[in-house]
Design a protein around this motif. Structure first.
Motif, PDB file in Angstrom:
ATOM      1  N   GLY A  64      -7.174 -42.958  54.222  1.00 47.51           N
ATOM      2  CA  GLY A  64      -6.742 -42.380  55.485  1.00 47.51           C
ATOM      3  C   GLY A  64      -7.095 -40.921  55.684  1.00 47.51           C
ATOM      4  N   ARG A  65      -7.503 -40.245  54.619  1.00 51.39           N
ATOM      5  CA  ARG A  65      -7.870 -38.831  54.740  1.00 51.39           C
ATOM      6  C   ARG A  65      -9.344 -38.588  54.427  1.00 51.39           C
ATOM      7  NH1 ARG A  65      -5.680 -34.984  51.403  1.00 51.39           N
ATOM      8  NH2 ARG A  65      -5.487 -36.445  49.653  1.00 51.39           N
ATOM      9  N   PHE A  66      -9.896 -39.363  53.523  1.00 50.51           N
ATOM     10  CA  PHE A  66     -11.282 -39.184  53.100  1.00 50.51           C
ATOM     11  C   PHE A  66     -12.133 -40.353  53.588  1.00 50.51           C
ATOM     12  CE2 PHE A  66     -10.044 -36.756  48.930  1.00 50.51           C
ATOM     13  CZ  PHE A  66      -9.389 -35.809  49.702  1.00 50.51           C
ATOM     14  N   THR A  67     -13.408 -40.066  53.859  1.00 48.72           N
ATOM     15  CA  THR A  67     -14.332 -41.114  54.266  1.00 48.72           C
ATOM     16  C   THR A  67     -15.631 -40.967  53.492  1.00 48.72           C
ATOM     17  OG1 THR A  67     -13.407 -41.120  56.504  1.00 48.72           O
ATOM     18  CG2 THR A  67     -15.545 -42.178  56.186  1.00 48.72           C
ATOM     19  N   ILE A  68     -16.011 -42.033  52.821  1.00 51.42           N
ATOM     20  CA  ILE A  68     -17.271 -42.042  52.086  1.00 51.42           C
ATOM     21  C   ILE A  68     -18.338 -42.715  52.938  1.00 51.42           C
ATOM     22  CG2 ILE A  68     -16.769 -44.239  50.910  1.00 51.42           C
ATOM     23  CD1 ILE A  68     -18.187 -43.084  48.425  1.00 51.42           C
ATOM     24  N   SER A  69     -19.551 -42.180  52.890  1.00 48.93           N
ATOM     25  CA  SER A  69     -20.647 -42.774  53.651  1.00 48.93           C
ATOM     26  C   SER A  69     -21.958 -42.452  52.942  1.00 48.93           C
ATOM     27  CB  SER A  69     -20.667 -42.241  55.085  1.00 48.93           C
ATOM     28  OG  SER A  69     -20.866 -40.840  55.094  1.00 48.93           O
ATOM     29  N   ARG A  70     -22.995 -43.165  53.340  1.00 46.83           N
ATOM     30  CA  ARG A  70     -24.294 -42.912  52.720  1.00 46.83           C
ATOM     31  C   ARG A  70     -25.401 -43.064  53.748  1.00 46.83           C
ATOM     32  NH1 ARG A  70     -24.769 -47.183  47.998  1.00 46.83           N
ATOM     33  NH2 ARG A  70     -26.717 -46.045  47.655  1.00 46.83           N
ATOM     34  N   ASP A  71     -26.458 -42.326  53.529  1.00 45.67           N
ATOM     35  CA  ASP A  71     -27.653 -42.388  54.362  1.00 45.67           C
ATOM     36  C   ASP A  71     -28.779 -42.861  53.454  1.00 45.67           C
ATOM     37  OD1 ASP A  71     -30.087 -41.844  55.682  1.00 45.67           O
ATOM     38  OD2 ASP A  71     -29.160 -40.241  56.845  1.00 45.67           O
ATOM     39  N   TYR A  72     -29.173 -44.113  53.621  1.00 45.04           N
ATOM     40  CA  TYR A  72     -30.186 -44.667  52.729  1.00 45.04           C
ATOM     41  C   TYR A  72     -31.533 -43.988  52.926  1.00 45.04           C
ATOM     42  CZ  TYR A  72     -26.876 -48.360  51.660  1.00 45.04           C
ATOM     43  OH  TYR A  72     -25.777 -49.052  51.247  1.00 45.04           O
ATOM     44  N   GLY A  73     -31.847 -43.654  54.163  1.00 46.58           N
ATOM     45  CA  GLY A  73     -33.143 -43.031  54.429  1.00 46.58           C
ATOM     46  C   GLY A  73     -33.298 -41.680  53.764  1.00 46.58           C
ATOM     47  N   LYS A  74     -32.189 -40.945  53.671  1.00 51.56           N
ATOM     48  CA  LYS A  74     -32.226 -39.606  53.075  1.00 51.56           C
ATOM     49  C   LYS A  74     -31.736 -39.606  51.640  1.00 51.56           C
ATOM     50  CE  LYS A  74     -31.565 -37.255  57.504  1.00 51.56           C
ATOM     51  NZ  LYS A  74     -30.711 -36.307  58.269  1.00 51.56           N
ATOM     52  N   SER A  75     -31.363 -40.793  51.138  1.00 50.44           N
ATOM     53  CA  SER A  75     -30.848 -40.902  49.770  1.00 50.44           C
ATOM     54  C   SER A  75     -29.708 -39.932  49.529  1.00 50.44           C
ATOM     55  CB  SER A  75     -31.977 -40.659  48.743  1.00 50.44           C
ATOM     56  OG  SER A  75     -33.006 -41.601  48.910  1.00 50.44           O
ATOM     57  N   THR A  76     -28.788 -39.889  50.462  1.00 48.91           N
ATOM     58  CA  THR A  76     -27.650 -38.993  50.321  1.00 48.91           C
ATOM     59  C   THR A  76     -26.333 -39.756  50.431  1.00 48.91           C
ATOM     60  OG1 THR A  76     -27.655 -38.483  52.673  1.00 48.91           O
ATOM     61  CG2 THR A  76     -28.884 -37.002  51.238  1.00 48.91           C
ATOM     62  N   LEU A  77     -25.351 -39.210  49.770  1.00 42.32           N
ATOM     63  CA  LEU A  77     -23.993 -39.729  49.803  1.00 42.32           C
ATOM     64  C   LEU A  77     -23.103 -38.611  50.309  1.00 42.32           C
ATOM     65  CD1 LEU A  77     -22.032 -42.089  48.829  1.00 42.32           C
ATOM     66  CD2 LEU A  77     -21.727 -40.693  46.780  1.00 42.32           C
ATOM     67  N   SER A  78     -22.137 -38.952  51.143  1.00 41.71           N
ATOM     68  CA  SER A  78     -21.253 -37.934  51.693  1.00 41.71           C
ATOM     69  C   SER A  78     -19.800 -38.316  51.474  1.00 41.71           C
ATOM     70  CB  SER A  78     -21.506 -37.762  53.190  1.00 41.71           C
ATOM     71  OG  SER A  78     -22.817 -37.304  53.434  1.00 41.71           O
ATOM     72  N   LEU A  79     -18.960 -37.307  51.489  1.00 37.67           N
ATOM     73  CA  LEU A  79     -17.516 -37.507  51.442  1.00 37.67           C
ATOM     74  C   LEU A  79     -16.891 -36.538  52.428  1.00 37.67           C
ATOM     75  CD1 LEU A  79     -15.189 -39.054  49.994  1.00 37.67           C
ATOM     76  CD2 LEU A  79     -14.948 -37.023  48.551  1.00 37.67           C
ATOM     77  N   GLN A  80     -16.398 -37.074  53.519  1.00 34.66           N
ATOM     78  CA  GLN A  80     -15.674 -36.278  54.505  1.00 34.66           C
ATOM     79  C   GLN A  80     -14.224 -36.226  54.087  1.00 34.66           C
ATOM     80  OE1 GLN A  80     -16.772 -34.571  57.257  1.00 34.66           O
ATOM     81  NE2 GLN A  80     -14.668 -33.839  57.481  1.00 34.66           N
ATOM     82  N   MET A  81     -13.714 -35.040  53.887  1.00 30.47           N
ATOM     83  CA  MET A  81     -12.334 -34.862  53.440  1.00 30.47           C
ATOM     84  C   MET A  81     -11.554 -34.099  54.501  1.00 30.47           C
ATOM     85  SD  MET A  81     -12.877 -34.009  49.399  1.00 30.47           S
ATOM     86  CE  MET A  81     -13.567 -32.380  49.707  1.00 30.47           C
ATOM     87  N   ASP A  82     -10.564 -34.740  55.058  1.00 29.31           N
ATOM     88  CA  ASP A  82      -9.709 -34.144  56.082  1.00 29.31           C
ATOM     89  C   ASP A  82      -8.283 -34.016  55.573  1.00 29.31           C
ATOM     90  OD1 ASP A  82     -11.506 -36.240  58.362  1.00 29.31           O
ATOM     91  OD2 ASP A  82     -11.846 -34.118  57.995  1.00 29.31           O
TER      92      ASP A  82
END
Length: 122
Positions: A64-82
């Motif tokens: 409910g506070r963090f969101t994990i996502s990935r961009d396959y084209g850019k080979s990146t992983l993200s973590l949005q932390m609110d």
């Protein structure tokens, strides 16, 4: 495979940060990925994980506070932390596995980044 995290820093409680992890090298070995965190004197703990198919898993504290996502084209992983809290203060690590399905056990991650520090002030 090299994993490089960025985006950490100092933020006030209630604020947000977005962590990124860039993968390079033999990225065909980068399949399931995840974020872990660790504070001194404690074990590394899972924050969130994502499979190649986009299935996700969150630790209870992250739900409910963090969101994990990935961009396959850019080979990146993200973590949005609110809605960050002081107890979120830790070193955050990116991890990657050769496995395709969701990985939530640290032993099943094959590659680790060096970490990025997140500090949340009260």
């Amino acid at each position: 495979v090299q994993l490089v995290e960025s985006g950490g820093g100092l933020v006030q409680a209630g604020g947000s940060l977005r962590l990124s992890c860039a993968a390079s090298g033999s990225i065909f070995n980068v399949n399931a990925m995840g974020w872990y965190r660790q504070v001194p004197g404690k074990e590394r703990e899972l924050v969130a994980a994502i499979s190649t198919g986009g299935d996700t898993h969150y630790a209870d504290f992250a739900e409910g506070r963090f969101t994990i996502s990935r961009d396959y084209g850019k080979s990146t992983l993200s973590l949005q932390m609110d809605s960050l809290k002081p107890e979120d203060t830790a070193m955050y690590y990116c991890a990657a596995s050769r496995r395709y399905t969701l990985v939530i056990n640290a032993k099943n991650f094959d590659y680790w980044g060096q970490g990025t520090q997140v500090t949340v002030s009260s």
